[in-house]
Motif scaffolding. Structure first.
Motif: not given
Length: 401
Positions: A213-219, A381-393
């Motif tokens: 599984v590749t976990q990208t972060g939330t899109w 909330g301070d730990e959640i930073r990833t732009d998952g959609a950008a990672v996946a793209a």
């Protein structure tokens, strides 16, 4: 380069793929997107410059009313949707280099991609949709819930249910495309290398043999829309209120009334989101405000807590805002999973079942509104930073190059 994205479901299914579409377009990729033919989805994609391809009946028509369709009705609906997908996907995929599908309803997607010789990626918005002995499969409307509590056995039964619903129809279409039959429909759709579009802090993937599984972060996309003036006036008129909204879910009758009464008993104000159930106020007192479509990213930073149904998008938005949550989870899809994650992370409370009693509501709200809960929610909330959609793209574009 051109990519076809596809999903079928409510706004919570469409918005993450819309975010991926925007990030792909920023990388120079042309994007088409198969979605239900509801007007709101067509408008949303048009505003993003993405070509919508309507598939199946409008989701609002399927979700209309307070009762779930019967098992027989759901079975007919699922088979009809599969036939519709095989009728529409080949043309939609023409000229594309890849197909990204989200949701188990995408039964036809991999076969059409296979016949066209293009890359296929399956994406899930919650770990619970992917087989693992660490969790049970999510409840699926119209299919019986097994009595066993053993997760491996439950996943085996889940695979049998998926096969019973789709195997004959799917393999009939595959034969017409010159493709061999598949033995396990669910795992065929998911693949052994799926993507997980969920934040690793909020909803981590438990490593499981057999799945890479590749976990990208939330899109999701940043929302810059201002809040309406009348809402700002209400917010400024007192202490931060508690948001109450159930999105496209069917809340139990009078659940909004129960929440408002419980909040009033604790001296709290309330914001009631109308949602697809068209919830409203219970009287004309000035401690409550009803709102329609709104920028949750901006709003949640100004509320004391968020009461919701356990949708992936609402859970993630509230978590990013650092606000406590009370999840009144419906017994479908990933709602119970997200309720469990909120409870496990101690950033709020989860209520068992869609019709909580007054006492359990009161206790849950007290838990969420406690200063210690808010401190934990803010820290998470301070730990959640990833732009998952950008990672996946970027992952997709790099693989196609």
């Amino acid at each position: 380069m051109r990519v076809l994205l596809s999903t079928y479901g409510t706004r919570g299914d469409v918005e993450p793929l819309a975010a991926l579409a925007v990030r792909l377009r920023e990388l120079g990729v042309e994007v088409r997107m198969c979605v239900p033919p509801d007007d709101e989805f067509a408008r949303r994609l048009a505003g993003l410059g993405v070509d919508p391809v309507p598939v199946g009946p409008p989701v609002r028509d399927v979700a209309r009313g307070t009762a779930m369709p019967s098992a027989a009705e759901l079975a007919r609906y699922r088979t009809a949707l599969l036939d519709t997908q095989f009728g529409i996907y080949p043309a939609a995929l023409d000229g594309c280099d890849a197909l990204v599908a989200a949701g188990l309803a995408q039964i036809a997607a991999r076969s059409v991609a296979e016949a066209a010789g293009v890359r296929y990626v399956y994406a899930s918005y919650a770990a619970v949709h992917l087989p693992s002995p660490h969790h049970a499969p999510p409840p699926r409307p119209g299919w019986p819930e097994p009595e066993t509590t053993d997760n491996r056995t439950r996943w085996e039964l889940d695979a049998r249910n998926v096969n019973a619903q789709f195997a004959e129809a799917l393999n009939g279409h595959r034969t017409s495309l010159g493709l061999p039959p598949v033995d396990d429909v669910r795992d065929h759709v998911l693949t052994d290398r799926p993507w997980l579009a969920a934040d690793p802090v909020l909803g981590p993937w438990p490593k499981t043999p057999g799945l890479d599984v590749t976990q990208t972060g939330t899109w999701s996309l940043p929302d810059e829309r201002p809040l309406p003036e009348d809402l700002l006036t209400f917010l400024d008129a007192g202490a931060p209120p508690v948001y109450v909204g159930f999105g496209s879910a069917r809340p139990a009758q009078d659940v909004a009334r129960g929440v408002i009464e419980a909040l009033r008993a604790q001296g709290q104000r309330a914001l009631v989101s109308r949602g697809w159930a068209d919830l409203g106020l219970i009287d004309d007192r000035d401690d409550c405000f009803a709102l329609g479509e709104v920028n949750q990213q901006r709003l949640f930073g100004r509320v004391a807590a968020v009461v919701h149904h356990g949708g992936a998008g609402t859970t993630a938005t509230a978590a990013r805002a650092g606000v406590p949550q009370v999840v009144v989870a419906g017994q479908v899809s990933d709602n119970p999973y997200w309720a469990g994650r909120v409870a496990a992370l101690d950033i709020g409370a989860a209520l068992d079942g869609p019709a909580p009693g007054a006492e359990s509501l009161s206790v849950a709200l007290k838990t969420a509104l406690a200063p210690a809960t808010r401190a934990r929610a803010k820290a998470l909330g301070d730990e959640i930073r990833t732009d998952g959609a950008a990672v996946a793209a970027k992952l997709l574009v790099d693989s196609l190059r």
